[in-house]
Structures are given as C-alpha cells and as structure tokens.
Scaffold this motif. Structure first.
Motif, short mmCIF file in Angstrom:
data_model
loop_
_atom_site.label_atom_id
_atom_site.label_comp_id
_atom_site.label_asym_id
_atom_site.label_seq_id
_atom_site.Cartn_x
_atom_site.Cartn_y
_atom_site.Cartn_z
N LEU A 105 0.84 -1.21 0.00
CA LEU A 105 0.00 0.00 0.00
C LEU A 105 0.87 1.25 0.00
N GLY A 106 2.18 1.08 -0.07
CA GLY A 106 3.11 2.21 0.06
C GLY A 106 3.33 2.50 1.54
N ALA A 107 4.51 3.07 1.84
CA ALA A 107 4.83 3.40 3.24
C ALA A 107 4.35 4.83 3.53
N PRO A 108 3.83 5.13 4.70
CA PRO A 108 3.69 4.26 5.86
C PRO A 108 2.33 3.57 5.97
N LYS A 109 1.49 3.72 4.91
CA LYS A 109 0.13 3.17 4.98
C LYS A 109 0.15 1.67 5.26
N GLN A 110 1.06 0.97 4.57
CA GLN A 110 1.10 -0.50 4.73
C GLN A 110 1.50 -0.89 6.16
N GLU A 111 2.45 -0.15 6.73
CA GLU A 111 2.89 -0.48 8.10
C GLU A 111 1.75 -0.21 9.09
N GLN A 112 1.00 0.87 8.83
CA GLN A 112 -0.12 1.19 9.73
C GLN A 112 -1.22 0.14 9.61
N TRP A 113 -1.50 -0.27 8.37
CA TRP A 113 -2.56 -1.26 8.15
C TRP A 113 -2.19 -2.57 8.84
N ILE A 114 -0.95 -2.96 8.68
CA ILE A 114 -0.49 -4.22 9.28
C ILE A 114 -0.61 -4.16 10.81
N ALA A 115 -0.13 -3.05 11.39
CA ALA A 115 -0.16 -2.94 12.85
C ALA A 115 -1.59 -3.02 13.37
N GLN A 116 -2.50 -2.43 12.61
CA GLN A 116 -3.89 -2.37 13.07
C GLN A 116 -4.67 -3.67 12.85
N HIS A 117 -4.35 -4.39 11.78
CA HIS A 117 -5.22 -5.50 11.40
C HIS A 117 -4.60 -6.90 11.43
N GLN A 118 -3.28 -6.97 11.46
CA GLN A 118 -2.66 -8.30 11.29
C GLN A 118 -3.18 -9.35 12.27
N SER A 119 -3.31 -8.96 13.55
CA SER A 119 -3.66 -9.98 14.54
C SER A 119 -4.99 -10.64 14.19
N ARG A 120 -5.95 -9.86 13.63
CA ARG A 120 -7.24 -10.47 13.31
C ARG A 120 -7.20 -11.30 12.03
N THR A 121 -6.16 -11.09 11.21
CA THR A 121 -6.06 -11.94 10.00
C THR A 121 -5.54 -13.32 10.39
N GLY A 122 -4.85 -13.38 11.53
CA GLY A 122 -4.28 -14.66 11.97
C GLY A 122 -3.05 -15.07 11.16
N VAL A 123 -2.57 -14.22 10.28
CA VAL A 123 -1.40 -14.58 9.46
C VAL A 123 -0.14 -14.29 10.28
#
Ligand code: UDP
Length: 242
Positions: free
Chosen positions: A161-179
């Motif tokens: 998503l380009g930086a820093p959008k991708q880092e923010q998205w990951i920090a916010q959502h990764q845990s719920r993706t379970g990946v």
C-alpha cells in the motif's frame, strides 16, 4: 544485531540471514511484523513519533535503499547490504516454493495483485497464492478484507500500500487476520506483474535507482525531495555533529 539510525533500530542482516529469520517467524506460527525501511519513511518518522514507534516495535527492520545503507555507514554502524521489499518478497517466494507456503497479496491498483500472482505461480509452482486483493479500499472495507485474509489460512501476507500506509494497516489488522508474518513491500506488485519496470542491474549497482525511478516517473520528484533532506539530517547528526 540491530543498529541505530536517527532513532530507528535496523537489523544488520544480509539477504540470506533475513530470509532465514523470516522463515523462522513463519515456522513459529506467532505474529511477526517486518518493515523494509526506506529513507522517506525514516525522514517522516522524525516528526511523527508514532511512525518511529511502529518501526521500533517491528520484529524485523531491513535496510531498504541505498540511503539507509549509507546512513548506517555514516553513523559508524555499517550494514552488509540493501534488503529491499521486492528482493525480500522474491526470495521469500522462492523459499515458500520449496515449503509450500500459503501467501496472500494485498495492495496495488485493481487487477495488479492478481497479475502478480499469476507471474509468481509460473515462477514458483510450489507456492500457494491463497488470495489477492487490491489496495484501493476504504477504512470500512478493511474488516471484510481481514476476514478474506483470515479465511485464506495464509502464512505470509505481503502488503503493498506504500509506506507508511502499509505499516499502519499491518499494525492495526494483522492480529485479526491470523497470518503469522506480514511484510510491507511498497511498489513490488507493480514490478512483479510487469506493469512497472525495475532499474537495470547496472543502475542498481551504481546505487542510483532513485534517479532511474525519477526519470521514469517525474511525478516522484516531490517525494524524492525528501532524500537530500534525509542526507542532510544524517550528515548533521553523525558527521558534523551539530
Ligand atoms: N497503493 C495502494 N493503495 C493506496 C496507495 C498506494 O495499493 O491507497 C499502492 C500503489 O498502487 C503502489 C504501492 O502502493 O503499488 C506503492 O508504490 P510505491 O512505488 O509508491 O512504493 P515504495 O516502494 O516506493 O514505498
């Protein structure tokens, strides 16, 4: 070993060591965030503490870009080599090819992630592309995408998503993706899909990839204005010590 540059901690690992580390993350099954840190991000992070905190709470931070490698050298803590998002992604896909990893591609314009997936399937038939989604969605749509990723049962999530959008998205959502492992990879899908071209090897060796990208896409000049500012900051801090 981690080295410090302008407040960010960067892992001083070469590409092989980085791939080993990430493979360990995948195997562990626990959540890990990987950031491929470029000078533009690090410059922004100087005035946005949250961005710096995101970097320093990541499990692995790679020196993405000549500017970061140069900065580390100026700071008296050299790192071996550049570990860019696209190179890391391709090396990880090669590893996943042998181990049958399931990966999800999130990001880039509609159709690009799918096209990139097709190319990856040809090159790495043992890799399972468990899903793709483009990167132009609203905040409200994130939950649906999280669910899609969760259902894919992936081991590795590439977010472009380009930086820093991708880092923010990951920090916010990764845990719920379970990946277990998420990596921000900037414009990599554009290159893998064939929509954008990477600088030829000789340009990369001369360490002027930024110049090539500017020539190809003059609209980047605004963004690249940050590079001399970043260099000045490094010189002031580590060479002139003012
Ligand atoms: N992008 C996206 N959603 C957005 C903004 C950007 O998916 O809301 C994508 C864009 O299409 C491109 C990537 O993010 O594929 C960013 O590429 P860029 O070359 O700017 O990233 P870099 O590697 O320089 O960080």
């Amino acid at each position: 070993m981690r080295v410090e540059l302008l407040g960010a901690y960067i892992d001083a690992l070469n590409m092989d060591e980085t791939v080993e580390r990430v493979a360990g993350f995948v195997q562990s099954g626990r959540l890990h965030r990987v950031i491929t840190l470029n000078p533009e991000y690090l410059y922004q992070a100087q005035s946005r503490q949250k961005l710096l905190a995101l970097t320093n709470s990541a499990d692995l931070v790679t020196p993405d870009g000549t500017g970061i490698v140069w900065g580390c050298k100026m700071a008296g803590q050299p790192v071996d080599e550049r570990v860019t998002g696209i190179d890391l992604m391709l090396y990880l896909c090669a590893r996943g090819n042998y181990l049958g990893w399931r990966v999800f591609l999130l990001g880039a314009a509609p159709g690009v992630a799918q096209q990139a997936a097709e190319k990856l399937k040809q090159q790495y038939p043992g890799l399972v592309i468990a899903g793709t989604h483009h990167g132009y969605f609203t905040g409200n749509e994130s939950e649906r995408i999280v669910e899609e990723i969760r259902k894919s049962n992936s081991q590795l999530l590439f977010v472009a998503l380009g930086a820093p959008k991708q880092e923010q998205w990951i920090a916010q959502h990764q845990s719920r993706t379970g990946v277990p492992v998420a990596v921000g990879v900037g414009g990599s899908f554009d290159v893998i899909s064939g929509r954008a071209q990477r600088a030829p090897e000789w340009v990369q060796r001369l360490k002027v990839e930024w110049l090539y990208r500017l020539a190809k896409d003059p609209a980047r000049w605004k963004r690249q204005l940050v590079l001399p500012k970043f260099a000045w900051l490094v010189l002031k801090r580590y060479v002139l010590k003012i």
